[in-house]
Scaffold this motif. Structure first.
Motif, short mmCIF file in Angstrom:
data_model
loop_
_atom_site.label_atom_id
_atom_site.label_comp_id
_atom_site.label_asym_id
_atom_site.label_seq_id
_atom_site.Cartn_x
_atom_site.Cartn_y
_atom_site.Cartn_z
N ARG A 1 4.90 6.85 -0.25
CA ARG A 1 6.01 7.50 0.44
C ARG A 1 6.15 6.92 1.83
NH1 ARG A 1 6.88 12.80 0.48
NH2 ARG A 1 5.92 13.20 -1.49
N ASN A 2 7.39 6.91 2.28
CA ASN A 2 7.71 6.47 3.62
C ASN A 2 7.72 7.71 4.50
OD1 ASN A 2 9.41 5.93 5.97
ND2 ASN A 2 9.84 3.97 4.97
N GLN B 1 6.49 4.89 -7.14
CA GLN B 1 5.40 5.50 -7.87
C GLN B 1 5.24 4.79 -9.20
OE1 GLN B 1 6.38 9.61 -8.15
NE2 GLN B 1 8.22 9.29 -9.32
N ASP C 1 10.22 10.89 4.41
CA ASP C 1 9.40 11.95 3.82
C ASP C 1 9.73 12.25 2.36
OD1 ASP C 1 7.29 13.73 3.88
OD2 ASP C 1 8.60 15.42 4.31
N ARG C 2 9.81 11.19 1.58
CA ARG C 2 9.96 11.35 0.13
C ARG C 2 9.35 10.14 -0.56
NH1 ARG C 2 13.98 8.25 -2.06
NH2 ARG C 2 15.50 7.43 -0.61
N PRO C 3 8.97 10.30 -1.81
CA PRO C 3 8.38 9.15 -2.51
C PRO C 3 9.36 7.97 -2.58
CG PRO C 3 7.95 11.16 -3.73
CD PRO C 3 8.93 11.51 -2.63
N THR C 4 8.89 6.80 -2.25
CA THR C 4 9.71 5.59 -2.34
C THR C 4 9.32 4.73 -3.53
OG1 THR C 4 8.21 4.48 -0.82
CG2 THR C 4 10.19 5.48 0.12
#
Length: 122
Positions: free
Chosen positions: A73-74, A83, A78-81
């Protein structure tokens, strides 16, 4: 006399087979032992990798999970970038994200290296 020759030949074959199985059995046992040693090394690397990692500037976080998955995540958004899953081969780590992208990294001396970034354990 012909029967005695057959018996001697049969015994020679049996002894040859016993010797061969002894050699192959040892080779097989050595192979299993090497595989167990490699597996133990991978488990050790896995134990060192599992957890939260963060770049020195705090911008990128990577969670390496024990189930073979990772989430990156960045911190700015503040969210998964990214996975996906990962595989370990010694100190090398191959990442396969869910979009199909593959990349490689390495773990050395308590630091995780990947794509020009340096991650430190959090």
């Amino acid at each position: 006399m012909g029967d005695g020759g057959f018996l001697i030949n049969a015994m020679a074959v049996v002894f040859s087979m016993i010797a061969a199985f002894g050699i192959f059995g040892k080779a097989f046992g050595d192979t299993v032992k090497r595989k167990q040693e490699v597996r133990a090394e991978e488990v050790d690397t896995l134990n060192r990798l599992v957890g939260m990692w963060i770049t020195g500037d705090g911008q990128v976080q990577r969670e390496v999970r024990a189930d073979g998955r990772f989430v990156e995540r960045n911190a700015v958004i503040d969210r998964p970038t990214r996975q996906g899953r990962y595989e370990i081969d010694g100190d090398k780590v191959a990442y396969y994200d869910d979009s199909g992208l593959r990349s490689e990294g390495a773990y050395k001396d308590g630091i995780l290296y990947h794509a020009g970034m340096i991650f430190y354990r959090r």
